[in-house]
Scaffold this motif. Structure first.
Motif, PDB file in Angstrom:
ATOM      1  N   UNK A   1      88.956 -76.560  13.391  1.00 22.49           N
ATOM      2  CA  UNK A   1      90.184 -76.223  12.666  1.00 22.49           C
ATOM      3  C   UNK A   1      89.948 -76.255  11.159  1.00 22.49           C
ATOM      4  N   UNK A   2      89.190 -77.237  10.697  1.00 22.04           N
ATOM      5  CA  UNK A   2      88.862 -77.328   9.276  1.00 22.04           C
ATOM      6  C   UNK A   2      88.070 -76.098   8.847  1.00 22.04           C
ATOM      7  N   UNK A   3      87.077 -75.714   9.649  1.00 21.72           N
ATOM      8  CA  UNK A   3      86.265 -74.541   9.333  1.00 21.72           C
ATOM      9  C   UNK A   3      87.108 -73.268   9.328  1.00 21.72           C
ATOM     10  N   UNK A   4      88.011 -73.151  10.299  1.00 22.11           N
ATOM     11  CA  UNK A   4      88.881 -71.971  10.363  1.00 22.11           C
ATOM     12  C   UNK A   4      89.722 -71.859   9.094  1.00 22.11           C
TER      13      UNK A   4
ATOM     14  N   UNK B   1     101.279 -60.572  16.422  1.00 22.07           N
ATOM     15  CA  UNK B   1     100.395 -61.696  16.711  1.00 22.07           C
ATOM     16  C   UNK B   1      99.392 -61.432  17.802  1.00 22.07           C
ATOM     17  N   UNK B   2      98.389 -62.305  17.867  1.00 19.34           N
ATOM     18  CA  UNK B   2      97.291 -62.134  18.807  1.00 19.34           C
ATOM     19  C   UNK B   2      96.841 -63.489  19.338  1.00 19.34           C
ATOM     20  N   UNK B   3      96.652 -63.556  20.635  1.00 17.76           N
ATOM     21  CA  UNK B   3      95.982 -64.690  21.277  1.00 17.76           C
ATOM     22  C   UNK B   3      94.527 -64.318  21.470  1.00 17.76           C
ATOM     23  N   UNK B   4      93.622 -65.194  21.057  1.00 14.60           N
ATOM     24  CA  UNK B   4      92.189 -64.975  21.249  1.00 14.60           C
ATOM     25  C   UNK B   4      91.695 -66.035  22.226  1.00 14.60           C
ATOM     26  N   UNK B   5      91.450 -65.611  23.465  1.00 15.67           N
ATOM     27  CA  UNK B   5      91.006 -66.504  24.534  1.00 15.67           C
ATOM     28  C   UNK B   5      89.509 -66.313  24.715  1.00 15.67           C
ATOM     29  N   UNK B   6      88.721 -67.306  24.288  1.00 16.97           N
ATOM     30  CA  UNK B   6      87.283 -67.107  24.288  1.00 16.97           C
ATOM     31  C   UNK B   6      86.477 -68.286  24.783  1.00 16.97           C
ATOM     32  N   UNK B   7      85.190 -68.022  24.926  1.00 19.50           N
ATOM     33  CA  UNK B   7      84.214 -69.017  25.381  1.00 19.50           C
ATOM     34  C   UNK B   7      82.913 -68.785  24.618  1.00 19.50           C
ATOM     35  N   UNK B   8      82.197 -69.854  24.346  1.00 18.43           N
ATOM     36  CA  UNK B   8      80.893 -69.709  23.700  1.00 18.43           C
ATOM     37  C   UNK B   8      79.977 -70.833  24.161  1.00 18.43           C
ATOM     38  N   UNK B   9      78.693 -70.699  23.844  1.00 13.80           N
ATOM     39  CA  UNK B   9      77.766 -71.766  24.196  1.00 13.80           C
ATOM     40  C   UNK B   9      77.895 -72.906  23.184  1.00 13.80           C
ATOM     41  N   UNK B  10      77.111 -73.945  23.384  1.00 11.29           N
ATOM     42  CA  UNK B  10      77.314 -75.190  22.642  1.00 11.29           C
ATOM     43  C   UNK B  10      77.114 -75.049  21.138  1.00 11.29           C
ATOM     44  N   UNK B  11      76.276 -74.121  20.695  1.00 11.99           N
ATOM     45  CA  UNK B  11      76.050 -73.972  19.258  1.00 11.99           C
ATOM     46  C   UNK B  11      76.448 -72.586  18.756  1.00 11.99           C
ATOM     47  N   UNK B  12      77.202 -71.855  19.558  1.00 14.61           N
ATOM     48  CA  UNK B  12      77.787 -70.603  19.101  1.00 14.61           C
ATOM     49  C   UNK B  12      76.859 -69.416  19.012  1.00 14.61           C
ATOM     50  N   UNK B  13      75.765 -69.422  19.741  1.00  9.03           N
ATOM     51  CA  UNK B  13      74.848 -68.279  19.708  1.00  9.03           C
ATOM     52  C   UNK B  13      75.359 -67.112  20.536  1.00  9.03           C
ATOM     53  N   UNK B  14      76.107 -67.418  21.591  1.00  6.57           N
ATOM     54  CA  UNK B  14      76.654 -66.391  22.475  1.00  6.57           C
ATOM     55  C   UNK B  14      78.134 -66.677  22.677  1.00  6.57           C
TER      56      UNK B  14
ATOM     57  N   UNK C   1      96.382 -79.349  30.455  1.00 12.72           N
ATOM     58  CA  UNK C   1      95.665 -80.564  30.822  1.00 12.72           C
ATOM     59  C   UNK C   1      94.571 -80.840  29.798  1.00 12.72           C
ATOM     60  N   UNK C   2      94.192 -82.084  29.695  1.00 15.08           N
ATOM     61  CA  UNK C   2      93.142 -82.467  28.748  1.00 15.08           C
ATOM     62  C   UNK C   2      91.801 -81.887  29.203  1.00 15.08           C
ATOM     63  N   UNK C   3      91.110 -81.209  28.291  1.00 16.00           N
ATOM     64  CA  UNK C   3      89.798 -80.635  28.593  1.00 16.00           C
ATOM     65  C   UNK C   3      88.692 -81.574  28.110  1.00 16.00           C
ATOM     66  N   UNK C   4      87.462 -81.199  28.385  1.00 19.04           N
ATOM     67  CA  UNK C   4      86.336 -82.064  28.009  1.00 19.04           C
ATOM     68  C   UNK C   4      86.270 -82.288  26.508  1.00 19.04           C
ATOM     69  N   UNK C   5      86.646 -81.286  25.738  1.00 19.50           N
ATOM     70  CA  UNK C   5      86.719 -81.470  24.295  1.00 19.50           C
ATOM     71  C   UNK C   5      85.408 -81.319  23.558  1.00 19.50           C
ATOM     72  N   UNK C   6      84.376 -80.822  24.221  1.00 15.67           N
ATOM     73  CA  UNK C   6      83.077 -80.663  23.569  1.00 15.67           C
ATOM     74  C   UNK C   6      83.176 -79.674  22.412  1.00 15.67           C
ATOM     75  N   UNK C   7      82.641 -80.040  21.269  1.00 16.86           N
ATOM     76  CA  UNK C   7      82.638 -79.119  20.129  1.00 16.86           C
ATOM     77  C   UNK C   7      81.478 -79.473  19.212  1.00 16.86           C
ATOM     78  N   UNK C   8      81.158 -78.543  18.324  1.00 13.67           N
ATOM     79  CA  UNK C   8      80.081 -78.741  17.359  1.00 13.67           C
ATOM     80  C   UNK C   8      80.429 -77.999  16.078  1.00 13.67           C
ATOM     81  N   UNK C   9      79.943 -78.460  14.934  1.00 11.92           N
ATOM     82  CA  UNK C   9      80.175 -77.725  13.691  1.00 11.92           C
ATOM     83  C   UNK C   9      79.642 -76.299  13.786  1.00 11.92           C
TER      84      UNK C   9
END
Length: 266
Positions: free
Chosen positions: A57-60, A143-156, A10-18
């Protein structure tokens, strides 16, 4: 040719930051780099559910080219508008396509890594195993699936590594500047664990043990938060099966065997 089946998810909120996913990218390009180097053909890495902006994706791609210049990064999104936003940024080794957990790739292609960050967090907990299983079917042998979560600016950040057999490890990654206690990361645990951070569950005990060691090593703060964190994790290693060492701890990162923190049955 790409799969024509309806995207799964399903479509998620899509929030992201550089730079939001830099901690996970550093781990993929570090301890997990062997998965890219071992590939005989150009390794395929998937940024699954990259969100409203294709930035991650560009950064990766930029980061992994240092490991394998011929790496192929594919950004996959379930929202056609988000795929369209990524298309102008395509280049050699970077592409975008419509899809979901079925991970639609060209015929025969199997990803070395699928990074799915801040995606399953927005799903019910009981839907996680099926999503994992679908991605697992698509992985390369190593192969590996990396299922993760972080805060809005990647500090945690926190992520579960899942291979073809199942979950392997849990990694916590923290910006040490301003850190009050390691369990500050608790609200960023992946969906498979976030509701299990309660007394009686292993992940709760693990975070509590980190906090106690952090408190005991408060005097190390005189030499900086990094020295305090190193002492904290070194102590915890005596009681928990950690899978990394000081080189990663210096980055505010620690990885534990999944079996030690996996949710209890029932």
């Amino acid at each position: 040719m790409p799969s024509r089946q309806r995207p799964v998810g399903t479509v998620t909120r899509g929030t992201t930051n550089p730079n939001r996913l830099r901690r996970c990218d550093r781990w993929i390009a570090g301890p997990q780099a062997w998965r890219l180097r071992r590939s005989v053909t150009p390794p395929v890495i998937v940024d699954l559910g990259y969100g409203a902006s294709p930035t991650t994706a560009v950064e990766l791609h930029d980061r992994l080219r240092r490991v394998r210049p011929d790496v192929q990064v594919v950004g996959i999104e379930i929202d056609p508008a988000r795929v369209a936003a990524g298309k102008p940024l395509e280049r050699d080794g970077l592409s975008f396509r419509l899809g979901g957990f079925e991970v639609p790739l060209d015929s025969g292609a199997r990803p070395s890594v699928v990074r799915a960050f801040n995606v399953l967090r927005q799903y019910p907990e009981d839907e996680v195993p099926a999503a994992w299983a679908l991605v697992q079917e698509r992985l390369a042998p190593d192969g590996l699936l990396v299922d993760g979560t972080c805060d809005e600016i990647g500090r945690r950040a926190a992520w579960v590594a899942v291979d073809a057999r199942g979950p392997v490890s849990l990694t916590l990654s923290l910006r040490m500047g301003g850190l009050e206690r390691p369990s500050d990361v608790a609200e960023r645990l992946p969906k498979s664990l976030i509701h299990r951070n309660v007394p009686g569950e292993p992940v709760h005990a693990y975070l509590a043990d980190l906090d106690r060691a952090w408190a005991r090593h408060a005097p190390q703060s005189s030499w900086g938060a990094r020295q305090r964190f190193l002492a904290t994790v070194a102590e915890v290693r005596e009681r928990w099966p950690l899978l990394d060492g000081p080189a990663r701890w210096r980055l505010g990162e620690v990885t534990v065997d999944w079996a030690a923190v996996a949710p209890r049955e029932g």
